[in-house]
Design a protein around this motif. Structure first.
Motif, PDB file in Angstrom:
ATOM      1  N   ALA A  34      38.538  39.150  29.844  1.00 46.17           N
ATOM      2  CA  ALA A  34      38.471  37.706  30.083  1.00 46.17           C
ATOM      3  C   ALA A  34      38.538  37.378  31.565  1.00 46.17           C
ATOM      4  CB  ALA A  34      39.615  37.022  29.339  1.00 46.17           C
ATOM      5  N   LEU A  35      37.873  36.291  31.924  1.00 49.90           N
ATOM      6  CA  LEU A  35      37.866  35.777  33.291  1.00 49.90           C
ATOM      7  C   LEU A  35      38.470  34.377  33.320  1.00 49.90           C
ATOM      8  CD1 LEU A  35      34.202  36.589  34.431  1.00 49.90           C
ATOM      9  CD2 LEU A  35      36.270  37.812  35.135  1.00 49.90           C
ATOM     10  N   THR A  36      39.188  34.071  34.389  1.00 45.27           N
ATOM     11  CA  THR A  36      39.602  32.705  34.674  1.00 45.27           C
ATOM     12  C   THR A  36      38.802  32.214  35.869  1.00 45.27           C
ATOM     13  OG1 THR A  36      41.850  33.074  33.845  1.00 45.27           O
ATOM     14  CG2 THR A  36      41.514  31.192  35.310  1.00 45.27           C
ATOM     15  N   LEU A  37      38.066  31.133  35.682  1.00 47.94           N
ATOM     16  CA  LEU A  37      37.261  30.549  36.748  1.00 47.94           C
ATOM     17  C   LEU A  37      37.967  29.290  37.232  1.00 47.94           C
ATOM     18  CD1 LEU A  37      33.769  30.868  35.000  1.00 47.94           C
ATOM     19  CD2 LEU A  37      34.979  32.571  36.387  1.00 47.94           C
ATOM     20  N   ILE A  38      38.296  29.249  38.528  1.00 48.09           N
ATOM     21  CA  ILE A  38      39.063  28.148  39.109  1.00 48.09           C
ATOM     22  C   ILE A  38      38.231  27.494  40.205  1.00 48.09           C
ATOM     23  CG2 ILE A  38      41.170  27.508  40.332  1.00 48.09           C
ATOM     24  CD1 ILE A  38      42.431  30.120  39.176  1.00 48.09           C
ATOM     25  N   GLY A 155      39.301  37.154  37.584  1.00 48.99           N
ATOM     26  CA  GLY A 155      38.802  35.797  37.713  1.00 48.99           C
ATOM     27  C   GLY A 155      38.150  35.533  39.047  1.00 48.99           C
ATOM     28  N   VAL A 156      37.770  34.279  39.231  1.00 49.28           N
ATOM     29  CA  VAL A 156      37.120  33.836  40.466  1.00 49.28           C
ATOM     30  C   VAL A 156      37.714  32.498  40.876  1.00 49.28           C
ATOM     31  CG1 VAL A 156      34.943  33.257  41.606  1.00 49.28           C
ATOM     32  CG2 VAL A 156      34.946  34.911  39.720  1.00 49.28           C
ATOM     33  N   VAL A 157      38.047  32.358  42.146  1.00 53.01           N
ATOM     34  CA  VAL A 157      38.435  31.068  42.718  1.00 53.01           C
ATOM     35  C   VAL A 157      37.287  30.595  43.589  1.00 53.01           C
ATOM     36  CG1 VAL A 157      40.047  29.825  44.214  1.00 53.01           C
ATOM     37  CG2 VAL A 157      40.892  31.617  42.678  1.00 53.01           C
ATOM     38  N   THR A 188      37.278  35.678  45.412  1.00 52.73           N
ATOM     39  CA  THR A 188      37.345  34.322  45.961  1.00 52.73           C
ATOM     40  C   THR A 188      36.025  34.002  46.641  1.00 52.73           C
ATOM     41  OG1 THR A 188      39.721  34.595  46.375  1.00 52.73           O
ATOM     42  CG2 THR A 188      38.621  32.757  47.480  1.00 52.73           C
ATOM     43  N   VAL A 189      35.535  32.786  46.414  1.00 52.33           N
ATOM     44  CA  VAL A 189      34.294  32.315  47.026  1.00 52.33           C
ATOM     45  C   VAL A 189      34.615  31.080  47.857  1.00 52.33           C
ATOM     46  CG1 VAL A 189      31.964  31.430  46.612  1.00 52.33           C
ATOM     47  CG2 VAL A 189      32.924  33.181  45.087  1.00 52.33           C
TER      48      VAL A 189
END
Length: 276
Positions: A34-38, A155-157, A188-189
């Motif tokens: 699973a990924l958390t996209l923030i 995930g990705v911020v 992080t982006v």
């Protein structure tokens, strides 16, 4: 520099940012976890390209409309994301990052959106009604750190501020350093506008000195030489991009360069490791 989303929706910066964001998330989704996209600066989530704000700048003509005029297959995923919010015909509505990220969610993934501006967060909640997303109204930098590490581990911020405040770059630099200490393997982006090379070079040096091992920079310069005092392009800093993403990046960047180059200019998209 004021970069309220509603005035610039669908411009060349959005095309590059959203094309790369789609490719990045899909590369991470090659693993089942699973990924958390923030999204720390989510904006309104959906924009009317016929609105007074968008018509005032007319920037969509040099961005999303050029991407739709291109026949390059590597832009198909981006065009599909825009078509998904338009019932028929050309792009009348433009999806911000929240709507695009929502399209990418798998059942096991989570989407967390944040927007501090009262009118924008009200619009965002309406746009995202029915979507599987949590919407917050908090200081973006406080939320960024508070949610790390995410419960899913992976995930990705996405950090996409309007750069209205003179200390915006300093806040990003300090928060990125703290975030990396808390979540060293996280992705992080950070989106940024390009107005002049000197200012950007100084910021790159500050980020380089953070010593983050895997920090990729992507810069899209619209013109063949710097145009003083005007918007020259935009780019992304990406911490810990997955291997599948970086391997597929060069042809995607070339497709974007070809589609978005202004008349009389070839344009340039640079991609390399900041520490290199």
């Amino acid at each position: 520099m004021n970069y309220r989303h509603s005035f610039h929706a669908g411009n060349s910066a959005d095309v590059v940012k959203h094309s790369l964001l789609i490719a990045l998330v899909r590369a991470l989704q090659q693993k089942e976890g699973a990924l958390t996209l923030i999204d720390t600066h989510a904006g309104c989530g959906l924009y009317d390209l016929g609105s007074d704000e968008a018509q005032r700048t007319g920037e969509a003509a040099w961005g999303v409309l050029r991407a739709f005029a291109s026949t390059h297959p590597l832009l198909d995923d981006y065009r599909a994301a825009v078509k998904a919010v338009n019932a028929s015909g050309g792009p009348r509505l433009y999806p911000g990052s929240p709507k695009i990220l929502a399209q990418l969610l798998r059942p096991q993934d989570f989407l967390i959106l944040n927007e501090k501006h009262p009118k924008d967060v009200y619009a965002l909640r309406g746009v995202m009604r029915g979507a599987s997303a949590a919407v917050h109204q908090r200081d973006a930098y406080e939320l960024w750190l508070a949610l790390l590490p995410p419960r899913t581990g992976r995930g990705v911020v996405i950090v996409d501020p309007p750069y209205e405040q003179p200390d915006e770059r300093a806040r990003i630099t300090g928060t990125l350093a703290a975030a990396h200490r808390k979540w060293a393997h996280g992705v992080t982006v950070v989106w940024f506008p390009l107005k002049d090379r000197a200012t950007h070079w100084r910021w790159k040096e500050q980020l380089r000195r953070l010593g983050i091992p895997k920090l990729l920079r992507v810069e899209h310069w619209l013109y063949d030489s710097e145009q003083p005092g005007i918007y020259n392009g935009a780019g992304l800093f990406i911490v810990n991009p997955p291997y599948a993403f970086t391997q597929a990046l060069p042809p995607l960047l070339e497709a974007l360069r070809q589609a978005l180059a202004p008349e009389g200019h070839k344009g340039e998209i640079i991609s390399d490791w900041l520490g290199a």
